[in-house]
Enzyme design. Structure first.
Site, PDB file in Angstrom:
ATOM      1  N   GLU A 180      53.150 -62.344 -33.840  1.00  0.00           N
ATOM      2  CA  GLU A 180      52.174 -62.358 -35.242  1.00  0.00           C
ATOM      3  C   GLU A 180      51.904 -63.536 -35.767  1.00  0.00           C
ATOM      4  OE1 GLU A 180      55.793 -60.775 -38.170  1.00  0.00           O
ATOM      5  OE2 GLU A 180      53.990 -59.760 -38.421  1.00  0.00           O
ATOM      6  N   HIS A 219      49.668 -45.979 -53.754  1.00  0.00           N
ATOM      7  CA  HIS A 219      49.259 -44.883 -54.573  1.00  0.00           C
ATOM      8  C   HIS A 219      48.080 -44.455 -53.826  1.00  0.00           C
ATOM      9  CE1 HIS A 219      48.092 -43.210 -58.805  1.00  0.00           C
ATOM     10  NE2 HIS A 219      47.929 -42.300 -57.805  1.00  0.00           N
ATOM     11  N   ASP A 237      57.911 -50.990 -48.297  1.00  0.00           N
ATOM     12  CA  ASP A 237      58.383 -52.023 -47.680  1.00  0.00           C
ATOM     13  C   ASP A 237      57.470 -53.469 -47.459  1.00  0.00           C
ATOM     14  OD1 ASP A 237      60.821 -53.675 -47.485  1.00  0.00           O
ATOM     15  OD2 ASP A 237      60.889 -53.344 -45.161  1.00  0.00           O
ATOM     16  N   HIS A 246      56.466 -44.571 -59.769  1.00  0.00           N
ATOM     17  CA  HIS A 246      55.022 -45.494 -59.741  1.00  0.00           C
ATOM     18  C   HIS A 246      54.699 -45.560 -61.138  1.00  0.00           C
ATOM     19  CE1 HIS A 246      51.304 -47.205 -58.740  1.00  0.00           C
ATOM     20  NE2 HIS A 246      50.700 -46.095 -59.239  1.00  0.00           N
ATOM     21  N   CYS A 298      50.905 -46.671 -62.708  1.00  0.00           N
ATOM     22  CA  CYS A 298      49.700 -46.898 -62.414  1.00  0.00           C
ATOM     23  C   CYS A 298      49.076 -48.236 -63.063  1.00  0.00           C
ATOM     24  CB  CYS A 298      48.442 -45.987 -62.830  1.00  0.00           C
ATOM     25  SG  CYS A 298      48.653 -44.562 -61.582  1.00  0.00           S
ATOM     26  N   CYS A 310      44.807 -49.062 -60.038  1.00  0.00           N
ATOM     27  CA  CYS A 310      44.656 -47.641 -59.711  1.00  0.00           C
ATOM     28  C   CYS A 310      43.533 -46.886 -60.430  1.00  0.00           C
ATOM     29  CB  CYS A 310      46.022 -47.099 -60.269  1.00  0.00           C
ATOM     30  SG  CYS A 310      47.518 -47.409 -59.230  1.00  0.00           S
TER      31      CYS A 310
END
Length: 196
Positions: free
Chosen positions: A50, A86, A100, A139, A141, A145
């Site tokens: 990569e 999200h 990750d 989570h 926001c 979001c």
């Protein structure tokens, strides 16, 4: 590894197509492609290749949810990575989560994907389902979001928990349930009707 990262890359492309046109959204995280190379003359015949990422390498999301990363919360790249998570979660109805997330700036690599136990549309991730549960619970926001019109997970999670607790409150406890055990069937010759 290639399958997971390149699948996440495809989700990131769709996310970018939705987010980039929004006024004020700006640059969108990109998951770089990874390629499998066959080297038959080598002791290790397969390798991945990569693009080299140069700069400060940052983990924007963590696999186990135990680590706190302020770069994730405070940086633009970190917030946009959380929004990407999200967005994927919402687009897949909570069945898949890209996790990750790490890299340099907006270029990400070595990502993971968590799916529900049955997978999602034939795809099974390489991370535990617990990552989805942790994400849903933790989570927060941010403005990105909101710009994408994503629904708050806190509200959804709280409604699900409330509905579950309401169901358990409405169910009678085991001491009030009457158990009926069928009587042993009698032979026809033993049956006598009171009406005859």
């Amino acid at each position: 590894e290639c399958y997971v990262q390149n699948t996440a890359r495809e989700y990131a492309k769709i996310y970018a197509a939705e987010a980039e046109p929004l006024e004020g959204f700006g640059e969108v995280p990109e998951i770089i492609p990874i390629f499998l190379v066959h080297r038959p003359a080598n002791n290790i015949p397969y390798a991945t290749v990569e693009e080299e990422l140069v700069g400060e390498f940052v983990k924007y999301s963590v696999r186990d949810g135990k680590e706190v990363n302020f770069q994730r919360r405070d940086s633009e790249a970190g917030q946009k990575c959380c929004t990407f998570q999200h967005w994927v979660y919402e687009k897949t109805s909570g069945s898949l989560l890209v996790t990750d997330l790490q890299g340099v700036g907006m270029k990400l690599t070595d990502v993971g994907i968590a799916t529900l136990a049955k997978g999602y549309k034939g795809f099974k991730g390489n991370c535990s389902i617990s990552f989805i549960e942790q994400f849903r619970a933790l989570h927060q926001c941010n403005k990105y979001c909101e710009m994408l019109g994503l629904k708050s997970l806190r509200t959804t999670h709280q409604k699900q928990r409330k509905a579950t607790s309401m169901k358990s409150k409405n169910l009678p406890n085991s001491s009030t349930i009457r158990k009926t055990v069928p009587k042993k069937a009698r032979e026809p010759r033993d049956f006598i009707s009171a009406d005859h």
